[in-house]
Design an enzyme around this catalytic site. Sequence first.
Site, PDB file in Angstrom:
ATOM      1  CG  HIS A  53      -1.903   1.083   1.287  1.00 35.60           C
ATOM      2  ND1 HIS A  53      -2.428   1.565   2.465  1.00 35.60           N
ATOM      3  CD2 HIS A  53      -2.469   1.833   0.306  1.00 35.60           C
ATOM      4  CE1 HIS A  53      -3.267   2.537   2.204  1.00 35.60           C
ATOM      5  NE2 HIS A  53      -3.307   2.730   0.904  1.00 35.60           N
ATOM      6  CD  GLU A  56      -2.609   2.571  -3.740  1.00 31.68           C
ATOM      7  OE1 GLU A  56      -3.132   3.694  -3.614  1.00 31.68           O
ATOM      8  OE2 GLU A  56      -3.025   1.552  -3.134  1.00 31.68           O
ATOM      9  CG  HIS A  57      -0.322   6.082  -0.553  1.00 31.79           C
ATOM     10  ND1 HIS A  57      -0.874   7.133   0.111  1.00 31.79           N
ATOM     11  CD2 HIS A  57      -1.265   5.097  -0.554  1.00 31.79           C
ATOM     12  CE1 HIS A  57      -2.097   6.834   0.503  1.00 31.79           C
ATOM     13  NE2 HIS A  57      -2.347   5.582   0.129  1.00 31.79           N
ATOM     14  CD  GLU A 134      -4.733   6.996   3.677  1.00 32.45           C
ATOM     15  OE1 GLU A 134      -4.474   5.777   3.564  1.00 32.45           O
ATOM     16  OE2 GLU A 134      -4.815   7.764   2.709  1.00 32.45           O
TER      17      GLU A 134
END
Length: 808
Positions: A53, A56-57, A134
């Site tokens: 993840h 991906e960012h 997040e």
Amino acid sequence: MPALNPPRPHTETLANGLRVTLRHAPDLKRCAAALRVSAGSHDVPLAWPGLAHFLEHLLFLGTERFPAGQGLMAYVQGHGGQVNARTSERTTDFFFELPPQAFAAGLERLSDMLAHPCMNLDDQQREREVLHAEFVAWSQDEKAQQQLALFDGLSPSHPLRGFHAGNRDSLPVQQLTFQQALKDFHQQFYRTGQMTLSMAGPQSIEELKQMAQSFSAAIPAGANIPQVAPVPLMESSQTSYQQVNEPRLDLLFAFESLLPSSAQALAFLCHWLNAAKPGGLLAELRSRGLAEHLNARLLYQFAGQAVLHIELTQAAPASAIREKLLDWLGFFASQPDWARLREEYATVLERQQQVSSALELARRDSEQLEDGLSGEGVVALKDILKKIGAVDNFIGEWQLPTPNPFLHVEAPAQNAGLIRGQTSKHRGLRTFAQDRSRSRRENSPMQFSQALPDNTAQGAIYLHWRLESKPHTRLQYHLENGLQSLREDARQAGVDVSFSASGNEWLLKMTGLQAPMPTVLEHALKALTTPDRDFSQEEPKSPALIPIKHLLKALPDLCLERSAVSGDLQQLWSSARWEGLAVGLSAHTQAALGMTLSRVPGVADTQPSTPPSINSQRLWTTLDTGSSEHALVLFCQAATQDICEEAVWRLLALVCQTPIYQRLRVELQLGYAVFSALRQIQGQTGIVFGVQSPGTAPLKLLEHMERFLSDLPAMISGIEEATFIAQRQALSDQFKEAALPLAQAAELLWQGKQVGRSSDYLTQLPLSILTIDRAALLAAAHRLSNAEGGWRCLASSSEPQAPWQVTK
């Protein structure tokens, strides 16, 4: 009328190993790409949860060739498109949608960011903090934690039970071992053999293939790496479990060694489990007072494993509900190959494809979903039902769900509206009956717009009522609830139906395939005017929303003048005034609507709509969002309703979009939900700025926004002339008819009608944008920063000092 059967995508594997699916859909106004990487959070080394993840960012933070301000996200936003990404258990998806003329440049940016990310340590440090924010929000979100808890019955050693979100502790960016793992993961999986590129657009297959080959040339070549299969889902011989958290009952079924076509079989099963029509499972559960709601969905599927989740709103002991469920599944299993249900299901999927956007089509193709239930799917479904334990010696008097009434409406003839013997050259000739029909329409509050062609399969209908009182929350909830079954039937038939309330106004909207619309509208009006009288007097519970969405939902009501509240439906309808707009409808569909429109409740609304003005005022409203996180929404209204003011406000919104995200999210790291966009709310054009932050209070967030807006004129003065011209042209191109999907064009026409725009609004808007010079944009930026049109602020806490006025 175009052919209703949607084309199947072309699939092949390019010479360097990249798999592609290419869909030529000539009626699309936009193009889309969905890139799937066969690697996700479960493929990460155990030492570094969240690495996939995090990567991906990082890929969106810019490259040497395309820095962040020129990268994919900024480029797509600048051309009015959509862009996003998602990391799942075994896949990572990147997807975007753009106008055709901008599509190739979008692909170029996507390939460059995947192949050549910068990933410097400073950027990683900042982005890690965003992910940590997040994670904090996710760990405090009730729905997110409920979702995670659903896997508690699985084996503790299965990756579904592990931690994969990523936070400050699991992503030590300063450690060399972590950096090596990040580099290794990127080099191992971000290769052609590990990717599938799906594209959909109006271009030919050959054009799409050439773009795919250009895309693949920048991606390092490499063979497919088989992903490691996980351990069994459950440690014991049990294959299901349940969780009771009243009033919710969660039933979960774990599958191993599924057949190859099980994905389509499970999708088919979920479709019919969720059917709320008479004769279905849910209808029987409701009639017996066992459960009120049911939702079946697939939580996970990989390497022959799957987890099926059936959620019910419990009104009886779990054992009684489970017994009825298994009995119905036994009845369902006894059907000989589900012939009628397969036919209806295939029609539903076909209708969905007909109304899908380019992005929806590309994403569907990337998931390699089948159209319907094949013969192999039937075999897989029987295997699944056997694994669940469904046997055909059921005892209940079950029936199959009744057919969808909107699926088999005949499409209008290609030359609908012409009398026999006419051709399109004789379109001016009409029969007496057609003249009478036209006269009735001209005297009706319904306006049939001629702004868009009427020879396509899709259309839109808007019905708007102005009420003497505001409907009570109970009544609004009851009406919306009564439309749920109709909305689902209509959605399956290719028509999206919504019914919303703002203050003392109701809006019924339909978009999609026009052939079923007259029948859908007839049923919807009946449901709204003669609903079930037996409904609860208790206040409905609003669904939990994150703070920023809570504020956005409340904004439209605050833009209207307050009115008295009424729960008397008959009184509300008797005094209602209505108007309507129909877009893209053929003469055949217009004629079919005639009788239904004569039954619309209320009288013609002939009073011009004048939104309340807040010029130069700064109004502040504090709302309890039920969260410890902070959120703020600022709606900056245009100073006038003139179309030139709207045009310059749209250009301002475009100019602000990337810089405010860069400043508040990337540089200052104030929050992770940072956005700005032009919105038209209750007839008011304005720019909405929003941010949700775990640690910065609303007054401080407002201070940062005000500083940004005060810096805006200087930023505009510093834009290079070529860049300014390109931004202006890109914005103008977004509103040309050739680039507007019908639903978006219809929404613009409806918003234009609300503020009295002329019938050629869609022609005038792009022309008005092209006339904007730098001086006009600078003047508008000063009007914006000085709040000449008024500011309306919604916040989760705090109350500011003058010049702000606090409202209730």
